[in-house]
Design a protein around this motif. Structure first.
Motif, mmCIF file in Angstrom:
data_model
loop_
_atom_site.group_PDB
_atom_site.id
_atom_site.type_symbol
_atom_site.label_atom_id
_atom_site.label_comp_id
_atom_site.label_asym_id
_atom_site.label_seq_id
_atom_site.Cartn_x
_atom_site.Cartn_y
_atom_site.Cartn_z
ATOM 1 N N THR A 52 10.081 4.423 -1.634
ATOM 2 C CA THR A 52 10.718 4.455 -2.955
ATOM 3 C C THR A 52 10.741 3.078 -3.587
ATOM 4 O O THR A 52 10.477 2.920 -4.784
ATOM 5 N N VAL A 53 11.032 2.067 -2.796
ATOM 6 C CA VAL A 53 11.044 0.697 -3.319
ATOM 7 C C VAL A 53 9.645 0.290 -3.759
ATOM 8 O O VAL A 53 9.475 -0.334 -4.819
ATOM 9 N N ARG A 54 8.625 0.657 -2.991
ATOM 10 C CA ARG A 54 7.255 0.342 -3.386
ATOM 11 C C ARG A 54 6.883 1.044 -4.685
ATOM 12 O O ARG A 54 6.263 0.461 -5.582
ATOM 13 N N SER A 55 7.275 2.313 -4.811
ATOM 14 C CA SER A 55 7.002 3.066 -6.038
ATOM 15 C C SER A 55 7.722 2.446 -7.235
ATOM 16 O O SER A 55 7.146 2.331 -8.323
ATOM 17 N N ALA A 56 8.965 2.053 -7.027
ATOM 18 C CA ALA A 56 9.719 1.405 -8.114
ATOM 19 C C ALA A 56 9.062 0.092 -8.513
ATOM 20 O O ALA A 56 8.989 -0.239 -9.702
ATOM 21 N N GLN A 57 8.574 -0.659 -7.553
ATOM 22 C CA GLN A 57 7.882 -1.918 -7.854
ATOM 23 C C GLN A 57 6.614 -1.655 -8.665
ATOM 24 O O GLN A 57 6.312 -2.374 -9.615
ATOM 25 N N THR A 58 5.886 -0.601 -8.313
ATOM 26 C CA THR A 58 4.683 -0.240 -9.065
ATOM 27 C C THR A 58 5.039 0.120 -10.506
ATOM 28 O O THR A 58 4.374 -0.314 -11.450
ATOM 29 N N GLN A 59 6.112 0.905 -10.670
ATOM 30 C CA GLN A 59 6.545 1.283 -12.019
ATOM 31 C C GLN A 59 7.002 0.057 -12.812
ATOM 32 O O GLN A 59 6.717 -0.052 -14.003
ATOM 33 N N LEU A 60 7.703 -0.848 -12.166
ATOM 34 C CA LEU A 60 8.134 -2.074 -12.853
ATOM 35 C C LEU A 60 6.933 -2.924 -13.271
ATOM 36 O O LEU A 60 6.940 -3.527 -14.350
ATOM 37 N N ASP A 61 5.911 -2.962 -12.442
ATOM 38 C CA ASP A 61 4.694 -3.688 -12.813
ATOM 39 C C ASP A 61 4.045 -3.053 -14.036
ATOM 40 O O ASP A 61 3.583 -3.762 -14.945
#
Length: 141
Positions: A52-61
């Motif tokens: 989930t944290v990786r997905s959130a980081q991708t979305q933030l990028d």
């Protein structure tokens, strides 16, 4: 008789300690099962949290990239607006002023002499002194 009393005392004490050790063993066994269960459930939860944290980081990028693009478009629109204003603003003002002047000139020619215009009376065949004339000063240099 004292020896018998000491032996009974030691038997009670050993029995009490045996019960305490059995209960302690049961408590440790239950705690071990609890820790094992928590570990079994926590490891997948940590894996999901990491995903989930990786997905959130991708979305933030992605959002960061979109915000950068929007900022670039805004600056381009601002530059285009100032360019259009510079290119067409001055000539449009001049055309509007020319049109206004033409309307005023045509309006003066169409008005009959001796009638009042706009609350002022037009005086026929009389010159107004230069200091009282309205309009632009003609200074050529």
């Amino acid at each position: 008789m004292a020896g018998l009393l000491v032996a009974v005392f030691w038997a009670i004490l050993v029995s009490f300690l045996a019960v305490v050790l059995v209960r302690l063993a049961q408590t440790l066994k239950a705690a071990t099962k609890l820790v094992t269960g928590v570990t079994e459930q926590a490891v997948p939860l940590l894996g999901e949290a990491s995903a989930t944290v990786r997905s959130a980081q991708t979305q933030l990028d992605r959002v960061d990239a979109i915000a950068t693009d929007v900022q670039e478009v805004t600056s381009n629109a601002s530059a285009l607006s100032s360019t259009v204003s510079t290119a067409f603003g001055g000539p449009l003002v001049k055309v509007a002023a020319f049109g206004y002047g033409v309307r005023r000139a045509l309006g003066r020619k169409e008005a009959p002499e001796g009638r009042s215009r706009g609350g002022r009376k037009v005086v026929v065949r009389r010159t107004v002194p230069a200091a009282r004339r309205g309009g632009r000063k003609r200074g050529r240099g």
